[in-house]
Motif scaffolding. Structure first.
Motif, PDB file in Angstrom:
ATOM      1  N   VAL A  61       6.600  -4.681 -11.432  1.00 34.15           N
ATOM      2  CA  VAL A  61       5.804  -3.948 -10.452  1.00 34.15           C
ATOM      3  C   VAL A  61       4.726  -3.182 -11.200  1.00 34.15           C
ATOM      4  O   VAL A  61       5.006  -2.427 -12.120  1.00 34.15           O
ATOM      5  CB  VAL A  61       6.665  -2.974  -9.620  1.00 34.15           C
ATOM      6  N   VAL A  62       3.495  -3.396 -10.801  1.00 36.06           N
ATOM      7  CA  VAL A  62       2.350  -2.757 -11.444  1.00 36.06           C
ATOM      8  C   VAL A  62       1.648  -1.865 -10.425  1.00 36.06           C
ATOM      9  O   VAL A  62       1.369  -2.304  -9.312  1.00 36.06           O
ATOM     10  CB  VAL A  62       1.350  -3.810 -11.982  1.00 36.06           C
ATOM     11  N   GLU A  63       1.408  -0.617 -10.806  1.00 31.22           N
ATOM     12  CA  GLU A  63       0.656   0.275  -9.923  1.00 31.22           C
ATOM     13  C   GLU A  63      -0.832   0.089 -10.177  1.00 31.22           C
ATOM     14  O   GLU A  63      -1.295   0.179 -11.305  1.00 31.22           O
ATOM     15  CB  GLU A  63       1.018   1.736 -10.155  1.00 31.22           C
ATOM     16  N   VAL A  64      -1.569  -0.194  -9.129  1.00 31.10           N
ATOM     17  CA  VAL A  64      -3.017  -0.345  -9.235  1.00 31.10           C
ATOM     18  C   VAL A  64      -3.664   0.655  -8.278  1.00 31.10           C
ATOM     19  O   VAL A  64      -3.372   0.653  -7.084  1.00 31.10           O
ATOM     20  CB  VAL A  64      -3.472  -1.774  -8.887  1.00 31.10           C
ATOM     21  N   VAL A  65      -4.506   1.507  -8.826  1.00 25.66           N
ATOM     22  CA  VAL A  65      -5.184   2.541  -8.040  1.00 25.66           C
ATOM     23  C   VAL A  65      -6.671   2.229  -7.997  1.00 25.66           C
ATOM     24  O   VAL A  65      -7.300   2.017  -9.043  1.00 25.66           O
ATOM     25  CB  VAL A  65      -4.960   3.940  -8.646  1.00 25.66           C
ATOM     26  N   TYR A  84       0.854  -1.186   0.000  1.00 25.79           N
ATOM     27  CA  TYR A  84       0.000   0.000   0.000  1.00 25.79           C
ATOM     28  C   TYR A  84       0.892   1.238   0.000  1.00 25.79           C
ATOM     29  O   TYR A  84       1.720   1.415   0.883  1.00 25.79           O
ATOM     30  CB  TYR A  84      -0.912  -0.008   1.218  1.00 25.79           C
ATOM     31  N   VAL A  85       0.693   2.066  -1.001  1.00 25.90           N
ATOM     32  CA  VAL A  85       1.533   3.256  -1.157  1.00 25.90           C
ATOM     33  C   VAL A  85       0.935   4.450  -0.429  1.00 25.90           C
ATOM     34  O   VAL A  85       1.651   5.232   0.198  1.00 25.90           O
ATOM     35  CB  VAL A  85       1.722   3.585  -2.647  1.00 25.90           C
ATOM     36  N   VAL A 107      -6.903   5.032  -3.639  1.00 25.32           N
ATOM     37  CA  VAL A 107      -6.119   4.125  -2.809  1.00 25.32           C
ATOM     38  C   VAL A 107      -5.065   3.515  -3.724  1.00 25.32           C
ATOM     39  O   VAL A 107      -5.375   2.764  -4.650  1.00 25.32           O
ATOM     40  CB  VAL A 107      -7.001   3.027  -2.188  1.00 25.32           C
ATOM     41  N   ILE A 108      -3.804   3.868  -3.468  1.00 22.74           N
ATOM     42  CA  ILE A 108      -2.708   3.510  -4.382  1.00 22.74           C
ATOM     43  C   ILE A 108      -1.957   2.291  -3.858  1.00 22.74           C
ATOM     44  O   ILE A 108      -1.540   2.254  -2.693  1.00 22.74           O
ATOM     45  CB  ILE A 108      -1.740   4.694  -4.551  1.00 22.74           C
ATOM     46  N   THR A 109      -1.790   1.302  -4.731  1.00 28.06           N
ATOM     47  CA  THR A 109      -1.057   0.094  -4.365  1.00 28.06           C
ATOM     48  C   THR A 109      -0.034  -0.233  -5.443  1.00 28.06           C
ATOM     49  O   THR A 109      -0.182   0.164  -6.603  1.00 28.06           O
ATOM     50  CB  THR A 109      -2.000  -1.110  -4.193  1.00 28.06           C
ATOM     51  N   ASN A 110       0.996  -0.949  -5.049  1.00 29.35           N
ATOM     52  CA  ASN A 110       1.953  -1.524  -5.987  1.00 29.35           C
ATOM     53  C   ASN A 110       1.922  -3.032  -5.837  1.00 29.35           C
ATOM     54  O   ASN A 110       1.977  -3.550  -4.720  1.00 29.35           O
ATOM     55  CB  ASN A 110       3.382  -1.031  -5.723  1.00 29.35           C
TER      56      ASN A 110
END
Length: 207
Positions: free
Chosen positions: A143-147, A117-118, A129-132
């Protein structure tokens, strides 16, 4: 067509996507990220326990705002009815099933990943809500950023969009759906949604 795997590739695969809450929905006061983390943990737990489909669907439905996704996919609330009439109810029901099935498919099939969780950011359009997600693809780390774009509906946090490496699920649907609507109309779009659901069911049965 209708291939949103990239948008859901992690959003659904994450071991911390969304969906908690056994029976009660999480209150908005808890914050978007806290709600998201808790709800995701619940879904993953249920998947691991091989919970029945009705229980899983209930938890997924407590997180995703299907109505908002459907409206955005056709250009927003103001344009929605004009584009899907007289089959709006059918369209929304089919899209709901497609999103739900893809969500559960990713959680069941994507095993190797690490979720970080970023942070949480308030934007003009919802709370992000930003996650990697760290994956291994073809033997190579990625590494994929999923928001997760969340908003409050009747005091409850719901996800209205999922953005994977800058690609919005809702906007991706909008691009695909509008092209079909322009060329062939709502009947063709519904036919393709039905065909995609049949394909997903067939693939699941074959495993």
């Amino acid at each position: 067509m209708l291939n949103s795997a990239r948008n859901f590739i992690t959003g659904l695969a994450l071991s911390s996507v969304c969906l908690l809450g056994l029976a009660r929905p999480a209150a908005a006061a808890e914050g978007a990220m806290d709600t998201f983390k808790a709800r995701h943990g619940k879904v993953v737990e249920l998947v691991k326990k091989r919970a029945d489909i009705a229980t899983l669907q209930k938890e997924v439905d407590a997180l995703l705002d299907y109505k908002a996704l459907a409206e955005t996919s056709l250009g927003g609330p103001a344009r929605y009815a004009a584009k899907c009439e007289p089959r709006c109810a059918e369209f929304e029901a089919l899209l709901t099933r497609l999103i739900r099935e893809n969500y559960l498919k990713r959680i069941r099939t994507d095993k190797k990943y690490e979720l970080a969780y970023v942070g949480e950011e308030t934007k003009p359009r919802g709370t992000h809500v930003i996650t990697n997600v760290s994956l291994s693809r073809d033997g190579k780390p990625e590494v994929v950023e999923v928001v997760y774009v969340m908003h409050q509906v009747n005091g409850v946090w719901l996800t209205e969009d999922i953005i994977t490496d800058g690609i919005s699920l809702a906007k991706n649907y909008k691009f695909e759906f509008n092209k079909i609507l322009k060329d062939k109309g709502i009947n063709e779009l519904i036919a393709r949604l039905e065909a995609k659901l049949t394909e997903l069911a067939s693939n699941a049965a074959a495993k």
